[in-house]
Structures are given as C-alpha cells and as structure tokens.
Write a protein that holds these residues in place. Structure first.
Motif, PDB file in Angstrom:
ATOM      1  N   GLY A 316       0.825  -1.217   0.000  1.00 44.45           N
ATOM      2  CA  GLY A 316       0.000   0.000   0.000  1.00 44.45           C
ATOM      3  C   GLY A 316       0.845   1.247   0.000  1.00 44.45           C
ATOM      4  N   PRO A 317       0.273   2.403   0.382  1.00 48.85           N
ATOM      5  CA  PRO A 317       1.023   3.663   0.292  1.00 48.85           C
ATOM      6  C   PRO A 317       2.261   3.636   1.181  1.00 48.85           C
ATOM      7  CG  PRO A 317      -1.075   3.991   1.441  1.00 48.85           C
ATOM      8  CD  PRO A 317      -1.063   2.575   0.950  1.00 48.85           C
ATOM      9  N   PHE A 318       3.243   4.406   0.816  1.00 51.48           N
ATOM     10  CA  PHE A 318       4.491   4.423   1.579  1.00 51.48           C
ATOM     11  C   PHE A 318       4.230   4.913   3.004  1.00 51.48           C
ATOM     12  CE2 PHE A 318       8.563   5.903   3.060  1.00 51.48           C
ATOM     13  CZ  PHE A 318       9.387   4.877   2.653  1.00 51.48           C
ATOM     14  N   PRO A 319       4.672   4.140   4.005  1.00 49.92           N
ATOM     15  CA  PRO A 319       4.326   4.482   5.403  1.00 49.92           C
ATOM     16  C   PRO A 319       5.223   5.573   6.000  1.00 49.92           C
ATOM     17  CG  PRO A 319       5.585   2.449   5.349  1.00 49.92           C
ATOM     18  CD  PRO A 319       5.464   2.903   3.918  1.00 49.92           C
ATOM     19  N   TRP A 320       5.057   6.789   5.545  1.00 53.25           N
ATOM     20  CA  TRP A 320       5.876   7.888   6.063  1.00 53.25           C
ATOM     21  C   TRP A 320       5.721   8.037   7.572  1.00 53.25           C
ATOM     22  CZ3 TRP A 320       9.572   9.505   3.100  1.00 53.25           C
ATOM     23  CH2 TRP A 320       9.421   9.469   1.721  1.00 53.25           C
ATOM     24  N   HIS A 321       4.519   7.694   8.079  1.00 55.94           N
ATOM     25  CA  HIS A 321       4.263   7.856   9.515  1.00 55.94           C
ATOM     26  C   HIS A 321       5.118   6.901  10.367  1.00 55.94           C
ATOM     27  CE1 HIS A 321       1.547   4.764   7.910  1.00 55.94           C
ATOM     28  NE2 HIS A 321       1.925   4.130   8.996  1.00 55.94           N
ATOM     29  N   SER A 322       5.742   5.891   9.734  1.00 55.70           N
ATOM     30  CA  SER A 322       6.593   4.970  10.513  1.00 55.70           C
ATOM     31  C   SER A 322       7.919   5.602  10.911  1.00 55.70           C
ATOM     32  CB  SER A 322       6.926   3.713   9.698  1.00 55.70           C
ATOM     33  OG  SER A 322       5.766   3.076   9.284  1.00 55.70           O
ATOM     34  N   LEU A 323       8.285   6.699  10.264  1.00 55.19           N
ATOM     35  CA  LEU A 323       9.559   7.341  10.604  1.00 55.19           C
ATOM     36  C   LEU A 323       9.492   7.905  12.022  1.00 55.19           C
ATOM     37  CD1 LEU A 323      10.391   9.313   7.344  1.00 55.19           C
ATOM     38  CD2 LEU A 323      11.878   7.657   8.458  1.00 55.19           C
ATOM     39  N   PRO A 324      10.482   7.602  12.858  1.00 55.90           N
ATOM     40  CA  PRO A 324      10.470   8.159  14.217  1.00 55.90           C
ATOM     41  C   PRO A 324      10.885   9.627  14.186  1.00 55.90           C
ATOM     42  CG  PRO A 324      12.472   6.912  13.844  1.00 55.90           C
ATOM     43  CD  PRO A 324      11.658   6.784  12.581  1.00 55.90           C
ATOM     44  N   PRO A 325      10.526  10.391  15.218  1.00 56.96           N
ATOM     45  CA  PRO A 325      10.995  11.780  15.256  1.00 56.96           C
ATOM     46  C   PRO A 325      12.514  11.818  15.419  1.00 56.96           C
ATOM     47  CG  PRO A 325       9.709  11.221  17.238  1.00 56.96           C
ATOM     48  CD  PRO A 325       9.704  10.015  16.369  1.00 56.96           C
ATOM     49  N   GLY A 326      13.138  12.831  14.847  1.00 54.82           N
ATOM     50  CA  GLY A 326      14.598  12.922  14.888  1.00 54.82           C
ATOM     51  C   GLY A 326      15.059  13.862  15.965  1.00 54.82           C
ATOM     52  N   PRO A 327      16.347  14.094  16.065  1.00 53.78           N
ATOM     53  CA  PRO A 327      17.397  13.455  15.260  1.00 53.78           C
ATOM     54  C   PRO A 327      17.657  12.020  15.713  1.00 53.78           C
ATOM     55  CG  PRO A 327      18.341  15.047  16.802  1.00 53.78           C
ATOM     56  CD  PRO A 327      16.864  15.151  16.936  1.00 53.78           C
ATOM     57  N   LEU A 328      18.192  11.219  14.805  1.00 55.79           N
ATOM     58  CA  LEU A 328      18.444   9.809  15.086  1.00 55.79           C
ATOM     59  C   LEU A 328      19.940   9.593  15.285  1.00 55.79           C
ATOM     60  CD1 LEU A 328      16.089   8.476  12.251  1.00 55.79           C
ATOM     61  CD2 LEU A 328      15.543   8.805  14.676  1.00 55.79           C
ATOM     62  N   VAL A 329      20.280   9.031  16.433  1.00 56.84           N
ATOM     63  CA  VAL A 329      21.694   8.873  16.784  1.00 56.84           C
ATOM     64  C   VAL A 329      22.274   7.614  16.127  1.00 56.84           C
ATOM     65  CG1 VAL A 329      23.328   8.561  18.682  1.00 56.84           C
ATOM     66  CG2 VAL A 329      21.293  10.002  18.988  1.00 56.84           C
ATOM     67  N   ILE A 330      23.396   7.796  15.468  1.00 56.68           N
ATOM     68  CA  ILE A 330      24.113   6.662  14.883  1.00 56.68           C
ATOM     69  C   ILE A 330      25.294   6.347  15.800  1.00 56.68           C
ATOM     70  CG2 ILE A 330      25.375   5.826  12.844  1.00 56.68           C
ATOM     71  CD1 ILE A 330      22.420   6.454  12.312  1.00 56.68           C
ATOM     72  N   PRO A 331      25.256   5.204  16.506  1.00 56.62           N
ATOM     73  CA  PRO A 331      26.371   4.857  17.385  1.00 56.62           C
ATOM     74  C   PRO A 331      27.670   4.776  16.583  1.00 56.62           C
ATOM     75  CG  PRO A 331      24.535   3.301  17.605  1.00 56.62           C
ATOM     76  CD  PRO A 331      24.223   4.165  16.437  1.00 56.62           C
ATOM     77  N   HIS A 332      28.779   5.157  17.215  1.00 64.35           N
ATOM     78  CA  HIS A 332      30.032   5.236  16.448  1.00 64.35           C
ATOM     79  C   HIS A 332      30.462   3.871  15.917  1.00 64.35           C
ATOM     80  CE1 HIS A 332      31.738   3.925  20.273  1.00 64.35           C
ATOM     81  NE2 HIS A 332      32.760   3.501  19.559  1.00 64.35           N
TER      82      HIS A 332
END
Ligand code: GLU
Ligand code: ZN
Length: 339
Positions: A316-332
């Motif tokens: 179905g339609p692309f689930p944009w609502h699945s994106l979590p609020p940012g910013p998103l931390v990328i562990p080193h």
C-alpha cells in the motif's frame, strides 16, 4: 524496476545532491528514502547535480556521487547525462533561472540588495534556517534594502557595490502545507527569514530559485529531504505560486547525528560511502539498517532497496508515519555490523 503499470506511477522523485564533497551516511539516508518513496509507489527517480556554486562543486564529486548511489542499489531513470529533461546540471541552467527571474521581476517582486556578507551576518544574528549549501539564502534578512530610493541605489552602485537580488516576501504572508512526515505546517515568511536571495552578488544563482525552477521543469511531484531544510519550503512554495506552478508533496525526514548530537556531515569522513566501502561494509547491510531506522522492518537484517520497494509496493502507500521523530543517533560502532 517499475512493477506496476504506469497509471500508479505518479510519483516523480529526485536526488538533488550538491557535489561539494563525498556522500556521507546522512546523504545516503535521504537518498534511500527519496528513492524508496518513489519506487515503492511505482514511480520514477531523477538525478540532478546541484553544482550551482562553481567554487564549491567538483566533477569528481559528481562521479563519486553516482558511483555511491549505484553501489547502494539506488538507480535513476533519467539524469546525469541522459533523459528528456536535460540539462541535469544546474551549472548549465542559467538561461532557465534568468527566465524565471524575469517573471518575478514583472510582478514587481525583485529588488537589489547591497548588503555585504559581513553586514548580513550582523543583521541576521543567528543563521536562521541555514542549511548546507544554502549560503546567504539561508540567513534571516530584515528587509534593509527593500525601499532604497533610486538615488541611494545609484550611490551604492557608484561605490562599486554589486547587488544580490532578493524576493519581496510580505512579513505576514503565511505558507501552509501538509508534510508527509511532520504533518500540517503553517509558517510565516518572517519566520523563515524574510526576503530571500534569488541571485548572489557574485552572480551565482540561489538554491531556492534553482531548485524550484528545476523541480518544476522536471515534473517532480515528491521531494524528500532533511528536516534542516524545512524553513526553505515556505520560500519555495511562494516561488511555485508566483511562477504559476503546482508544488510537489514534501517529506522532511529526521536527521542523523553522532553520539555527541552533532548532525552527520561531510566532516564525518569515516561515514562516507567511500570509507564504508573500503572497510568492507555491504550496501544491503546499510540499507537494511536504514529500513529498520525508518520503521520499515523490525530487524536490521540486510535488505536491498529493490527488495524493500517490491515489498512496500504490494502493501500500500508508503508508510511515512513509521519514521520516528529525529534526530536519530548513529552509534560510532554501527558500521562494525555492516561488514
Ligand atoms: N542540493 C540541495 C542539498 O544538497 C538539495 C536540497 C533539496 O533536496 O531541495 O542540500
Ligand atoms: Zn540589503
């Protein structure tokens, strides 16, 4: 790649990289979602090189960008050197920007601004809404040169000052739109910096004008980009209106940052696609990680963009609502798991 008949392929998405350095993880994240947003809706993708600033753009970075996109499994239907909407390099589009500028001038919306960079910095205080590659067009401007008289202009010219050109944006003008990720937005032109530049004093076209002219002429219907550019969107919506065009839909996605909370950028060399490739990381592991981050799968198991698009296309339609609020931390140490 397009698995459904063209009738559903209404999304025209795009990659619009500025070739001012190597692609890093943050760019890759945006391109991944821009690609998936189009492909998972049966749509098309365009690649446009935003090499608008001659001092900062390099051919080798455009080549590297294309190599890295392909390595990640992100393809495009037109762009670079082939397609119906050439040119795909902003450096070749001056006459098109000139024509749009004329349309805006005809509406009495353009005026020369003689402020120097230094004066602008002082006027602006904090660089409100500034984003990578936006230069002065990202800073707030209080309208200092809006109402200069003919004599005052002549005097500045006589001093040898070269003007930038700005768009008159009434302070209480409000632009409203519904972001695919962030939901309904209502932002005044004042809050996104006031009268913005269309052309810099050195003749370089501003991002705001170029991006709108190109998205219009290429028929782009969906723009996916970092949340840091949110305050550019009302300015661009105003340009769409003045140029008599229909704007695309927008998805402003959460930014990736490091463990110190600093936004991933070109200076995070170890997170460039080139460095990750050299380290032996697998592209499907990176895109699988992105898919989990975006809420598109429950684990970060390796997944190619094509496989993800195929699955979402059938759901179905692309689930944009699945994106979590940012910013998103990328562990080193995240890249360790991608080898
Ligand atoms: N070239 C711009 C950038 O890299 C594109 C922004 C946009 O997607 O509109 O920041
Ligand atoms: Zn000024």
């Amino acid at each position: 790649m397009n698995l459904l008949p063209p009738s559903r392929g209404t999304v025209i998405g795009r990659f619009a990289p500025s070739p001012t350095g190597l692609m890093h993880l943050g760019n890759a994240w945006s391109f991944f979602l821009a690609w998936l947003g189009a492909r998972a809706s049966g749509g098309r993708v365009i690649l446009r090189h935003e090499d608008i600033d001659p001092d900062r753009s390099r051919r080798e970075w455009m080549d590297a960008m294309e190599r890295d996109l392909s390595w990640l499994g992100l393809d495009w239907d037109e762009g670079s050197s082939h397609g119906l909407h050439a040119p795909y390099h902003q450096s070749l589009c001056s006459p098109l920007y000139e024509r749009a500028l004329d349309k805006l001038k005809a509406q009495g919306r353009v005026y020369p601004c003689y402020c120097t960079r230094k004066e602008l910095r002082i006027l602006a205080g904090a660089p409100h809404g500034a984003a990578d590659g936006l230069g002065d067009a990202g800073a707030a401007y209080p309208g200092t040169c809006r109402h200069l008289s003919a004599e005052e202009r002549a005097q500045k010219e006589a001093e040898g000052r070269k003007p930038a050109l700005r768009l008159l944006c009434p302070d209480n003008d409000v632009e409203s739109f519904t972001d695919l990720v962030l939901g309904p937005q209502r932002i005044s032109m004042k809050d996104c910096g006031g009268d913005f530049a269309l052309r810099r004093s050195d003749g370089v076209w501003a991002y705001q004008l170029a991006v709108v002219v190109d998205d219009i002429r290429m028929g782009v219907t969906q723009v996916v980009r970092g949340e840091d550019i949110l305050l550019s969107t009302p300015r661009q919506l105003l340009l769409y209106r003045l140029l008599g065009a229909t704007p695309p839909s927008y998805a402003h996605i959460p930014l990736l940052c490091d463990e110190q909370g600093e936004r991933l950028a070109k200076r995070h060399h170890s997170l460039s696609m080139a460095a990750l490739r050299e380290k032996g990381c697998s592209p499907a592991a990176i895109t699988g990680f992105f898919a989990k981050l975006a809420g598109l799968q429950t684990t970060d198991a390796p997944a190619s963009p094509a496989r993800l698009a195929d699955r979402i296309l059938h759901e179905g339609p692309f689930p944009w609502h699945s994106l979590p609020p940012g910013p998103l931390v990328i562990p080193h140490d995240a890249p360790e798991a991608w080898r």
